[in-house]
Motif scaffolding. Sequence first.
Motif, mmCIF file in Angstrom:
data_model
loop_
_atom_site.group_PDB
_atom_site.id
_atom_site.type_symbol
_atom_site.label_atom_id
_atom_site.label_comp_id
_atom_site.label_asym_id
_atom_site.label_seq_id
_atom_site.Cartn_x
_atom_site.Cartn_y
_atom_site.Cartn_z
ATOM 1 N N GLY A 105 0.828 -1.213 0.000
ATOM 2 C CA GLY A 105 0.000 0.000 0.000
ATOM 3 C C GLY A 105 0.855 1.253 0.000
ATOM 4 N N ALA A 109 0.962 4.315 -2.655
ATOM 5 C CA ALA A 109 0.587 5.639 -2.147
ATOM 6 C C ALA A 109 1.136 6.822 -2.958
ATOM 7 N N VAL A 119 -2.966 3.694 2.630
ATOM 8 C CA VAL A 119 -3.374 2.790 1.545
ATOM 9 C C VAL A 119 -3.080 1.354 1.958
ATOM 10 N N PHE A 268 -6.480 -1.719 -4.299
ATOM 11 C CA PHE A 268 -6.077 -0.932 -3.132
ATOM 12 C C PHE A 268 -7.236 -0.096 -2.612
ATOM 13 N N TYR A 270 -7.819 3.374 -0.179
ATOM 14 C CA TYR A 270 -7.263 4.551 0.511
ATOM 15 C C TYR A 270 -8.294 5.039 1.518
ATOM 16 N N ALA A 305 -4.415 2.166 8.349
ATOM 17 C CA ALA A 305 -4.880 1.562 7.099
ATOM 18 C C ALA A 305 -5.192 0.077 7.255
#
Length: 440
Positions: A105, A109, A119, A268, A270, A305
């Motif tokens: 992640g 990002a 993320v 992904f 966010y 996250a």
Amino acid sequence: MSETTSDGPRPVGPASPTATAGPVSPGPSPELAARAAALDAADPLADRRKAFVLDDTVYLDGNSLGALPAAVPGRLAEVVAREWGELRIRSWTESGWWTAPERVGDRVAPLVGAAPGQVVVGDSTSVNIFKALVAAVRITEGREAPANAPVRDEILVDAATFPTDGYIAASAARMTGRTVRPVPMAELADAVGPRTAVVLANHVDYRTGELHDLPGITAAAHRAGALAVWDLCHSAGALPVRLDEDGADLAVGCGYKYLNGGPGAPAFLYVRAEHQGAFDSPLPGWNSHAEPFAMAAAYAPAEGAVRGRVGTPDILSMLALETALEVWDGVDIEQVREKSLALTDFFLECVAESVPAGRVGSLTPAERERRGSQVALRCPGAERVMGELIRRGVVGDFRRPDVLRFGFTPLYTSFGDTLRAASVLAEVLAEVLAEHPAGG
Ligand SMILES: *Cc1c(COP(=O)(O)O)cnc(C)c1O
């Protein structure tokens, strides 16, 4: 959902409304060939192509499945033989498998303008849309509202959205007691109101390639007290995305399109730092627990996250994506954008020059600031035309009812490829036209 766009197809090429009958000898002009060569010679990203496994096919479908980065096969072989084959369960800690969703992640990002820690990678885009939408509704529900404020009972969705987003939104709405209202993107900013909980919008339209106003629509949602959830499937890795700067609340995106993570690569999610504390996942699996190995009966969400995780991550795909992301090392996304626009400009110009007049229309905005990284052309017999293109080594795709999609991946598409694609398209269209002069 609606098949219309804010503006209809425009003719490409000499503005003759009727096609000239008879085969046209296409062949690129020497002038265009020289331009392509000069543009390739001056391309600062030209050397990135060797980071991919490619052949002499002109591959213009990276917006559907990105090409294979050359480092992936070796890395996957090592993961299988060493990390799985020899270390086995020890790899969850010793090979960093357990923390891969956040680590990968953080590699995604910077490509979406996110500071670290926001993320997480895992699950499919569809599943992440579900998490993001339900969590967003719950965030708005949990906020203090003025005494007479109406209930925020609607979710606004881009009317031309990729179908999965619409289906998931409908289910999320049903579960949370909201209703979905499809709104054309051009009207979305004005449609947000005191009854809106969440807006779900696409940054780039998957069909037309139109780039939408992420900062403007996000700001409109915020002025109305709503949250904005963005689908970045066709923008992440194709152009600069500035989630932090532009105030996006939540976002999702695809790992296998412009991020080249491989078929079915994890997606992904966010979650903006300021929302993480209130992010109440509708899929609170043990991987998102504050202490997963406590095996506690009661759920307590992790901070950050990690809260967006669900169950055991798909490690082979996850690590393929991680390795695929190495092709971005040292790449300036602004340069990617510049090249992407130069490629799509050049393609439109080559098509205008070589395709018989009036034979195709473009759904992709002519204005550069409203264009993603694909060109969508419309023509009669599009399915057959694309089949012929693929047979001749130019791979794009067909979308119903009559759309030819050409995705331009700046890391591996050259101007020479672009010219060849336009020339082969002209050749195919001239042949189809010769068979059907009326354009049927
Ligand atoms: C590609 C794409 C998806 C794909 O969703 P999956 O769950 O990966 O199948 C979703 N939304 C949009 C806008 C897409 O372009």
